[in-house]
Design a protein around this motif. Structure first.
Motif, PDB file in Angstrom:
ATOM      1  N   MET A  33       0.865  -1.173   0.000  1.00  0.00           N
ATOM      2  CA  MET A  33       0.000   0.000   0.000  1.00  0.00           C
ATOM      3  C   MET A  33       0.901   1.221   0.000  1.00  0.00           C
ATOM      4  SD  MET A  33      -2.586   1.624   2.793  1.00  0.00           S
ATOM      5  CE  MET A  33      -1.248   2.418   3.642  1.00  0.00           C
ATOM      6  N   LEU A  34       0.561   2.194  -0.821  1.00  0.00           N
ATOM      7  CA  LEU A  34       1.342   3.416  -0.940  1.00  0.00           C
ATOM      8  C   LEU A  34       0.454   4.607  -0.619  1.00  0.00           C
ATOM      9  CD1 LEU A  34       3.862   5.035  -1.951  1.00  0.00           C
ATOM     10  CD2 LEU A  34       2.834   4.913  -4.222  1.00  0.00           C
ATOM     11  N   SER A  35       0.953   5.482   0.220  1.00  0.00           N
ATOM     12  CA  SER A  35       0.240   6.717   0.550  1.00  0.00           C
ATOM     13  C   SER A  35       1.171   7.885   0.219  1.00  0.00           C
ATOM     14  CB  SER A  35      -0.112   6.731   2.038  1.00  0.00           C
ATOM     15  OG  SER A  35      -0.601   7.997   2.421  1.00  0.00           O
ATOM     16  N   LEU A  36       0.666   8.850  -0.552  1.00  0.00           N
ATOM     17  CA  LEU A  36       1.431  10.041  -0.902  1.00  0.00           C
ATOM     18  C   LEU A  36       0.715  11.258  -0.328  1.00  0.00           C
ATOM     19  CD1 LEU A  36       2.066   9.244  -4.666  1.00  0.00           C
ATOM     20  CD2 LEU A  36       3.667   8.937  -2.780  1.00  0.00           C
ATOM     21  N   SER A  37       1.455  12.073   0.430  1.00  0.00           N
ATOM     22  CA  SER A  37       0.872  13.275   1.027  1.00  0.00           C
ATOM     23  C   SER A  37       1.806  14.452   0.806  1.00  0.00           C
ATOM     24  CB  SER A  37       0.697  13.099   2.539  1.00  0.00           C
ATOM     25  OG  SER A  37      -0.085  11.982   2.830  1.00  0.00           O
ATOM     26  N   PRO A  38       1.326  15.518   0.153  1.00  0.00           N
ATOM     27  CA  PRO A  38       2.185  16.696   0.018  1.00  0.00           C
ATOM     28  C   PRO A  38       2.407  17.337   1.388  1.00  0.00           C
ATOM     29  CG  PRO A  38      -0.023  17.159  -0.785  1.00  0.00           C
ATOM     30  CD  PRO A  38       0.011  15.709  -0.431  1.00  0.00           C
ATOM     31  N   VAL A  39       3.653  17.700   1.677  1.00  0.00           N
ATOM     32  CA  VAL A  39       3.963  18.312   2.972  1.00  0.00           C
ATOM     33  C   VAL A  39       4.541  19.717   2.828  1.00  0.00           C
ATOM     34  CG1 VAL A  39       4.244  16.120   4.188  1.00  0.00           C
ATOM     35  CG2 VAL A  39       6.231  17.184   3.117  1.00  0.00           C
ATOM     36  N   ALA A  40       5.035  20.059   1.624  1.00  0.00           N
ATOM     37  CA  ALA A  40       5.631  21.381   1.430  1.00  0.00           C
ATOM     38  C   ALA A  40       5.679  21.716  -0.057  1.00  0.00           C
ATOM     39  CB  ALA A  40       7.046  21.425   2.011  1.00  0.00           C
ATOM     40  N   LEU A  41       5.763  23.012  -0.321  1.00  0.00           N
ATOM     41  CA  LEU A  41       5.987  23.495  -1.676  1.00  0.00           C
ATOM     42  C   LEU A  41       7.217  24.385  -1.647  1.00  0.00           C
ATOM     43  CD1 LEU A  41       2.376  24.533  -2.707  1.00  0.00           C
ATOM     44  CD2 LEU A  41       3.611  22.478  -3.411  1.00  0.00           C
ATOM     45  N   LEU A  70       3.041  22.820   4.405  1.00  0.00           N
ATOM     46  CA  LEU A  70       1.602  22.638   4.331  1.00  0.00           C
ATOM     47  C   LEU A  70       1.062  22.110   5.664  1.00  0.00           C
ATOM     48  CD1 LEU A  70       1.435  21.052   0.776  1.00  0.00           C
ATOM     49  CD2 LEU A  70       1.064  23.438   1.423  1.00  0.00           C
ATOM     50  N   PRO A  71      -0.218  22.334   5.943  1.00  0.00           N
ATOM     51  CA  PRO A  71      -0.806  21.807   7.184  1.00  0.00           C
ATOM     52  C   PRO A  71      -0.614  20.293   7.264  1.00  0.00           C
ATOM     53  CG  PRO A  71      -2.331  23.317   6.107  1.00  0.00           C
ATOM     54  CD  PRO A  71      -1.186  23.088   5.148  1.00  0.00           C
ATOM     55  N   GLY A  72      -0.234  19.819   8.421  1.00  0.00           N
ATOM     56  CA  GLY A  72       0.002  18.395   8.626  1.00  0.00           C
ATOM     57  C   GLY A  72       1.415  17.945   8.345  1.00  0.00           C
ATOM     58  N   ALA A  73       2.298  18.872   7.962  1.00  0.00           N
ATOM     59  CA  ALA A  73       3.705  18.502   7.733  1.00  0.00           C
ATOM     60  C   ALA A  73       4.292  17.995   9.049  1.00  0.00           C
ATOM     61  CB  ALA A  73       4.499  19.697   7.224  1.00  0.00           C
ATOM     62  N   PRO A  74       4.978  16.860   9.025  1.00  0.00           N
ATOM     63  CA  PRO A  74       5.533  16.323  10.262  1.00  0.00           C
ATOM     64  C   PRO A  74       6.634  17.220  10.819  1.00  0.00           C
ATOM     65  CG  PRO A  74       6.214  14.979   8.388  1.00  0.00           C
ATOM     66  CD  PRO A  74       5.263  16.009   7.868  1.00  0.00           C
ATOM     67  N   PRO A  75       6.840  17.173  12.137  1.00  0.00           N
ATOM     68  CA  PRO A  75       7.933  17.942  12.731  1.00  0.00           C
ATOM     69  C   PRO A  75       9.263  17.566  12.072  1.00  0.00           C
ATOM     70  CG  PRO A  75       6.566  16.938  14.444  1.00  0.00           C
ATOM     71  CD  PRO A  75       6.108  16.382  13.126  1.00  0.00           C
TER      72      PRO A  75
END
Length: 84
Positions: free
Chosen positions: A36-44, A57-62
């Motif tokens: 299973m692959l999950s892709l989530s944008p975290v920054a631009l 972006l909101p939800g970016a990990p520490p």
């Protein structure tokens, strides 16, 4: 079962005189012959001439901002392709 999470550089897109490069969190889980692959944008990352801007972006990990420094080679490749 195997699992890994890492940040990867997405394909840059030229918008006017800017290059917008997404940074994506890739999470992969392997179990019983399936994956299973999950892709989530975290920054631009926005490159404009010699200037760069980073938008988390909101939800970016520490620690995302520090981890992006390790992606510099991929970012530079995308900037070159995008801005020529």
């Amino acid at each position: 079962m195997g699992e890994r999470t890492e940040l990867v550089v997405g394909g840059g897109r030229k918008v006017g005189d800017r290059c917008i490069i997404p940074v994506i969190r890739e999470h992969v889980i392997h179990a019983g012959g399936c994956a299973m692959l999950s892709l989530s944008p975290v920054a631009l990352l926005i490159a404009e001439g010699e200037h760069e801007y980073l938008a988390l972006l909101p939800g970016a990990p520490p620690g995302t901002k520090d981890a992006i420094k390790t992606l510099r080679d991929g970012i530079e490749r995308q900037k070159e392709e995008c801005l020529g």
